[in-house]
Motif scaffolding. Structure first.
Motif, PDB file in Angstrom:
ATOM      1  N   SER A  82      53.498 -26.107 -19.309  1.00 26.78           N
ATOM      2  CA  SER A  82      54.860 -25.905 -18.818  1.00 26.78           C
ATOM      3  C   SER A  82      55.784 -25.567 -19.982  1.00 26.78           C
ATOM      4  O   SER A  82      56.869 -26.114 -20.119  1.00 26.78           O
ATOM      5  N   GLY A  83      55.324 -24.660 -20.831  1.00 22.71           N
ATOM      6  CA  GLY A  83      56.092 -24.277 -22.012  1.00 22.71           C
ATOM      7  C   GLY A  83      56.673 -22.887 -21.887  1.00 22.71           C
ATOM      8  O   GLY A  83      56.265 -22.089 -21.051  1.00 22.71           O
ATOM      9  N   SER A  84      57.645 -22.624 -22.735  1.00 22.80           N
ATOM     10  CA  SER A  84      58.256 -21.299 -22.814  1.00 22.80           C
ATOM     11  C   SER A  84      58.483 -20.974 -24.284  1.00 22.80           C
ATOM     12  O   SER A  84      58.370 -21.839 -25.145  1.00 22.80           O
ATOM     13  N   TYR A  85      58.806 -19.730 -24.569  1.00 24.96           N
ATOM     14  CA  TYR A  85      59.001 -19.323 -25.952  1.00 24.96           C
ATOM     15  C   TYR A  85      60.083 -18.259 -26.050  1.00 24.96           C
ATOM     16  O   TYR A  85      60.409 -17.584 -25.073  1.00 24.96           O
ATOM     17  N   VAL A  86      60.628 -18.134 -27.256  1.00 25.75           N
ATOM     18  CA  VAL A  86      61.612 -17.113 -27.570  1.00 25.75           C
ATOM     19  C   VAL A  86      61.186 -16.492 -28.893  1.00 25.75           C
ATOM     20  O   VAL A  86      60.796 -17.205 -29.827  1.00 25.75           O
ATOM     21  N   LEU A  87      61.262 -15.172 -28.994  1.00 24.90           N
ATOM     22  CA  LEU A  87      60.958 -14.469 -30.230  1.00 24.90           C
ATOM     23  C   LEU A  87      62.257 -14.201 -30.970  1.00 24.90           C
ATOM     24  O   LEU A  87      63.182 -13.601 -30.418  1.00 24.90           O
ATOM     25  N   LYS A  88      62.353 -14.656 -32.217  1.00 28.82           N
ATOM     26  CA  LYS A  88      63.505 -14.415 -33.098  1.00 28.82           C
ATOM     27  C   LYS A  88      62.966 -13.814 -34.384  1.00 28.82           C
ATOM     28  O   LYS A  88      62.442 -14.534 -35.242  1.00 28.82           O
ATOM     29  N   LYS A 127      47.812 -21.372 -35.405  1.00 31.13           N
ATOM     30  CA  LYS A 127      47.467 -20.915 -36.761  1.00 31.13           C
ATOM     31  C   LYS A 127      46.586 -19.672 -36.721  1.00 31.13           C
ATOM     32  O   LYS A 127      46.787 -18.721 -37.483  1.00 31.13           O
ATOM     33  N   ALA A 128      45.608 -19.659 -35.824  1.00 31.67           N
ATOM     34  CA  ALA A 128      44.719 -18.506 -35.697  1.00 31.67           C
ATOM     35  C   ALA A 128      45.493 -17.275 -35.232  1.00 31.67           C
ATOM     36  O   ALA A 128      45.273 -16.160 -35.730  1.00 31.67           O
ATOM     37  N   ILE A 129      46.402 -17.468 -34.304  1.00 35.18           N
ATOM     38  CA  ILE A 129      47.220 -16.355 -33.819  1.00 35.18           C
ATOM     39  C   ILE A 129      48.131 -15.845 -34.937  1.00 35.18           C
ATOM     40  O   ILE A 129      48.301 -14.631 -35.102  1.00 35.18           O
ATOM     41  N   SER A 130      48.702 -16.752 -35.702  1.00 36.45           N
ATOM     42  CA  SER A 130      49.580 -16.366 -36.811  1.00 36.45           C
ATOM     43  C   SER A 130      48.870 -15.464 -37.813  1.00 36.45           C
ATOM     44  O   SER A 130      49.440 -14.476 -38.284  1.00 36.45           O
ATOM     45  N   LYS A 131      47.635 -15.801 -38.131  1.00 32.96           N
ATOM     46  CA  LYS A 131      46.870 -14.998 -39.088  1.00 32.96           C
ATOM     47  C   LYS A 131      46.653 -13.572 -38.596  1.00 32.96           C
ATOM     48  O   LYS A 131      46.644 -12.634 -39.380  1.00 32.96           O
ATOM     49  N   GLN A 132      46.488 -13.412 -37.294  1.00 28.01           N
ATOM     50  CA  GLN A 132      46.215 -12.088 -36.728  1.00 28.01           C
ATOM     51  C   GLN A 132      47.474 -11.253 -36.504  1.00 28.01           C
ATOM     52  O   GLN A 132      47.416 -10.027 -36.551  1.00 28.01           O
ATOM     53  N   THR A 133      48.592 -11.904 -36.244  1.00 28.46           N
ATOM     54  CA  THR A 133      49.787 -11.173 -35.816  1.00 28.46           C
ATOM     55  C   THR A 133      50.965 -11.245 -36.783  1.00 28.46           C
ATOM     56  O   THR A 133      51.967 -10.568 -36.559  1.00 28.46           O
ATOM     57  N   ASP A 134      50.881 -12.095 -37.788  1.00 26.82           N
ATOM     58  CA  ASP A 134      51.965 -12.295 -38.765  1.00 26.82           C
ATOM     59  C   ASP A 134      53.202 -12.976 -38.190  1.00 26.82           C
ATOM     60  O   ASP A 134      54.278 -12.899 -38.769  1.00 26.82           O
ATOM     61  N   VAL A 135      53.082 -13.611 -37.037  1.00 31.63           N
ATOM     62  CA  VAL A 135      54.209 -14.375 -36.500  1.00 31.63           C
ATOM     63  C   VAL A 135      54.148 -15.792 -37.049  1.00 31.63           C
ATOM     64  O   VAL A 135      53.105 -16.246 -37.516  1.00 31.63           O
ATOM     65  N   ILE A 136      55.275 -16.473 -36.971  1.00 31.48           N
ATOM     66  CA  ILE A 136      55.354 -17.873 -37.413  1.00 31.48           C
ATOM     67  C   ILE A 136      55.803 -18.703 -36.217  1.00 31.48           C
ATOM     68  O   ILE A 136      56.823 -18.395 -35.595  1.00 31.48           O
ATOM     69  N   PHE A 137      55.036 -19.730 -35.897  1.00 30.31           N
ATOM     70  CA  PHE A 137      55.358 -20.588 -34.762  1.00 30.31           C
ATOM     71  C   PHE A 137      56.210 -21.765 -35.200  1.00 30.31           C
ATOM     72  O   PHE A 137      56.010 -22.322 -36.272  1.00 30.31           O
ATOM     73  N   TYR A 141      55.767  -7.387 -32.457  1.00 31.40           N
ATOM     74  CA  TYR A 141      54.985  -8.620 -32.523  1.00 31.40           C
ATOM     75  C   TYR A 141      54.329  -8.981 -31.195  1.00 31.40           C
ATOM     76  O   TYR A 141      53.152  -9.323 -31.155  1.00 31.40           O
ATOM     77  N   LEU A 142      55.056  -8.931 -30.097  1.00 30.50           N
ATOM     78  CA  LEU A 142      54.506  -9.370 -28.821  1.00 30.50           C
ATOM     79  C   LEU A 142      53.476  -8.401 -28.247  1.00 30.50           C
ATOM     80  O   LEU A 142      52.764  -8.743 -27.308  1.00 30.50           O
ATOM     81  N   GLU A 143      53.371  -7.216 -28.836  1.00 29.05           N
ATOM     82  CA  GLU A 143      52.374  -6.246 -28.386  1.00 29.05           C
ATOM     83  C   GLU A 143      51.131  -6.239 -29.281  1.00 29.05           C
ATOM     84  O   GLU A 143      50.165  -5.535 -28.993  1.00 29.05           O
ATOM     85  N   ARG A 144      51.139  -7.017 -30.351  1.00 26.92           N
ATOM     86  CA  ARG A 144      49.979  -7.067 -31.242  1.00 26.92           C
ATOM     87  C   ARG A 144      48.808  -7.736 -30.537  1.00 26.92           C
ATOM     88  O   ARG A 144      48.979  -8.677 -29.765  1.00 26.92           O
ATOM     89  N   LEU A 145      47.616  -7.231 -30.816  1.00 29.47           N
ATOM     90  CA  LEU A 145      46.420  -7.698 -30.117  1.00 29.47           C
ATOM     91  C   LEU A 145      45.842  -8.951 -30.760  1.00 29.47           C
ATOM     92  O   LEU A 145      45.802  -9.079 -31.981  1.00 29.47           O
TER      93      LEU A 145
END
Length: 106
Positions: free
Chosen positions: A89-95, A47-57, A28-32
């Motif tokens: 000043s945000g951060s994220y975690v991929l699960k 939402k735009a990123i989700s459509k391109q990468t299939d991730v859910i925020f 997921y984190l390597e998807r363009l």
């Protein structure tokens, strides 16, 4: 008997192709990501990123009223997120396929 051997060979080839496809999927984190966001809310950008990468925020506790302008052309998702979230000043975690965003509200 020859037809049974042929059937087994076809079955094995099909199984191998399916397995190799599963291993070829891009993490997921390597998807363009290609994005032209002009004066958009972060929720619209997600939402735009989700459509391109299939991730859910997933995120809470953020005032989504601020609009931003960002442009990316075929940039890995990790770099996009790092760039977007430094402004907040945000951060994220991929699960799995979920990206959990934490905004540092000061």
């Amino acid at each position: 008997m020859q037809s049974l051997k042929s059937w087994i060979v076809v079955l094995l080839c099909t199984s191998f192709n399916t397995i190799s496809y599963a291993f070829q999927q891009v993490p997921y984190l390597e998807r363009l990501v290609t994005l032209n966001a002009n004066d958009q809310k972060i929720s619209e950008i997600f939402k735009a990123i989700s459509k391109q990468t299939d991730v859910i925020f997933s995120y809470t506790g953020f005032n989504d009223g601020k609009k931003i302008t960002k442009n990316y052309h075929r940039v890995p998702l990790k770099k996009v997120l790092d760039d977007l979230l430094k402004d907040f000043s945000g951060s994220y975690v991929l699960k799995g396929k979920y990206i959990i965003v934490h905004f540092d509200l000061k």
